[in-house]
Motif scaffolding. Structure first.
Motif, PDB file in Angstrom:
ATOM      1  N   PRO A  29       0.463  -0.832   0.271  1.00  0.00           N
ATOM      2  CA  PRO A  29       0.076   0.301   0.168  1.00  0.00           C
ATOM      3  C   PRO A  29       0.927   1.500   0.340  1.00  0.00           C
ATOM      4  N   TYR A  30       1.818   1.124   0.742  1.00  0.00           N
ATOM      5  CA  TYR A  30       3.075   2.443   0.810  1.00  0.00           C
ATOM      6  C   TYR A  30       3.266   3.009  -0.841  1.00  0.00           C
ATOM      7  N   ALA A  31       3.801   1.785  -0.894  1.00  0.00           N
ATOM      8  CA  ALA A  31       4.257   2.234  -2.664  1.00  0.00           C
ATOM      9  C   ALA A  31       2.823   2.094  -3.618  1.00  0.00           C
ATOM     10  N   ARG A  32       1.735   1.708  -3.811  1.00  0.00           N
ATOM     11  CA  ARG A  32       0.773   1.880  -4.455  1.00  0.00           C
ATOM     12  C   ARG A  32       0.283   3.126  -4.341  1.00  0.00           C
ATOM     13  N   GLU A  33      -0.096   3.531  -3.341  1.00  0.00           N
ATOM     14  CA  GLU A  33      -0.310   5.604  -2.435  1.00  0.00           C
ATOM     15  C   GLU A  33       0.829   6.851  -3.127  1.00  0.00           C
ATOM     16  N   GLU A  66       1.848   8.412 -19.226  1.00  0.00           N
ATOM     17  CA  GLU A  66       2.402   7.716 -17.619  1.00  0.00           C
ATOM     18  C   GLU A  66       1.022   7.323 -16.754  1.00  0.00           C
ATOM     19  N   GLU A  67       0.060   8.625 -17.323  1.00  0.00           N
ATOM     20  CA  GLU A  67      -0.877   8.106 -16.432  1.00  0.00           C
ATOM     21  C   GLU A  67      -1.332   6.692 -17.158  1.00  0.00           C
ATOM     22  N   GLY A  68      -1.057   5.992 -18.229  1.00  0.00           N
ATOM     23  CA  GLY A  68      -1.015   4.807 -18.998  1.00  0.00           C
ATOM     24  C   GLY A  68      -0.175   3.747 -17.806  1.00  0.00           C
ATOM     25  N   THR A  74      -1.346  -0.071 -11.196  1.00  0.00           N
ATOM     26  CA  THR A  74      -2.088  -0.128  -9.864  1.00  0.00           C
ATOM     27  C   THR A  74      -2.985  -1.129 -10.134  1.00  0.00           C
ATOM     28  N   SER A  75      -3.357  -1.659 -11.065  1.00  0.00           N
ATOM     29  CA  SER A  75      -3.714  -2.819 -11.734  1.00  0.00           C
ATOM     30  C   SER A  75      -2.436  -4.221 -11.287  1.00  0.00           C
ATOM     31  N   PRO A  85       8.457  -4.491 -14.087  1.00  0.00           N
ATOM     32  CA  PRO A  85       8.710  -2.697 -13.493  1.00  0.00           C
ATOM     33  C   PRO A  85       7.958  -2.521 -12.261  1.00  0.00           C
ATOM     34  N   LEU A  86       6.527  -3.307 -11.771  1.00  0.00           N
ATOM     35  CA  LEU A  86       6.080  -3.369 -10.349  1.00  0.00           C
ATOM     36  C   LEU A  86       7.059  -2.692  -9.166  1.00  0.00           C
TER      37      LEU A  86
END
Length: 244
Positions: A29-33, A66-68, A74-75, A85-86
């Motif tokens: 969650p820390y990274a996702r945000e 960037e948006e994509g 996030t997905s 990459p994640l």
């Protein structure tokens, strides 16, 4: 448990040396945000450029913006996809959190002693996790037990070794560390990973921490609840007795 003629130990992180819940409830969650903020803060810098190139290659979309990129990351994060990459951006974001002392890596109490004991026995010690090698290093440098990195010889991830459920990944690690498969022991809480290591000729030992909802045993593999009861020796017992 006692194992002889061991030259190297390779350990998983989540559920083995550290808490899986810490990863899923704190680090992810820390990274996702912070995906969008990270791109904005590092736009045009080498890490940004490298990550965008990796994302475009991985998604097959050469025009990904960037948006994509944030949407894809996030997905993947929500689905716990083991996408390189994640793992790269998670590691970069966590590194900033560790540097600010807002994050620590969780290591079970028995792990530092086991690593120190194996080091005294002349056994090499490596980490192999789906998280990036940089993120693994940060986990142990900034652990709840202090800097444990001097107790480790190196780190392997998806980029350097391959998928953890593929036997060839373990063969790649054997080549990299220069230790025969039969002289290497792998510790993990995941049966499929242990199966892959065993197929590659490694000795595989399951770790199932108390309270694990999957139960205390892993089918097909010797299972221990912690590492403090594991005794590994570089020589056979007879060789040790002769030496002393």
């Amino acid at each position: 448990m006692i194992l002889s003629t061991v030259r190297a130990v390779v350990l998983d992180i989540e559920g083995t040396t550290g808490s899986a819940s810490h990863v899923h409830d704190v680090l992810f969650p820390y990274a996702r945000e912070r995906f969008a903020d990270w791109f904005a803060a590092h736009r045009g810098e080498p890490p940004w450029t490298e990550l965008m190139e990796e994302l475009r290659t991985h998604t097959g979309d050469p025009r990904l913006d960037e948006e994509g990129a944030v949407a894809a990351l996030t997905s993947w994060s929500d689905q716990d996809v083991k996408a390189p990459p994640l793992k790269r951006i998670q590691g970069l974001i966590w590194a900033e959190g560790y540097a600010r002392s807002t994050l620590t890596g969780h290591v079970y109490d028995d792990v530092p002693g086991a690593l120190a004991r194996w080091r005294r026995s002349g056994i090499d010690r490596y980490i192999y996790s789906s998280g990036s090698a940089a993120a693994q290093r940060d986990w142990f440098v900034h652990s709840n037990h202090g800097d444990l990195s001097p107790l480790l010889n190196g780190y392997f991830d998806l980029s350097s070794a391959g998928g953890k459920r593929e036997p060839e990944s373990y063969r790649a690690i054997s080549r990299a560390i220069g230790v025969p498969a039969h002289g290497t022991v792998f510790f993990s809480d995941v049966g499929e990973e242990l199966d892959a290591a065993a197929t590659a000729g490694w000795r595989a030992v399951a770790v199932r921490r108390p309270g694990d909802p999957r139960g205390p045993e892993v089918a097909g593999h010797p299972t221990v609840p912690a590492l403090d009861g594991v005794r590994l020796h570089r020589r056979t017992r007879r060789e040790e007795e002769t030496r002393t």
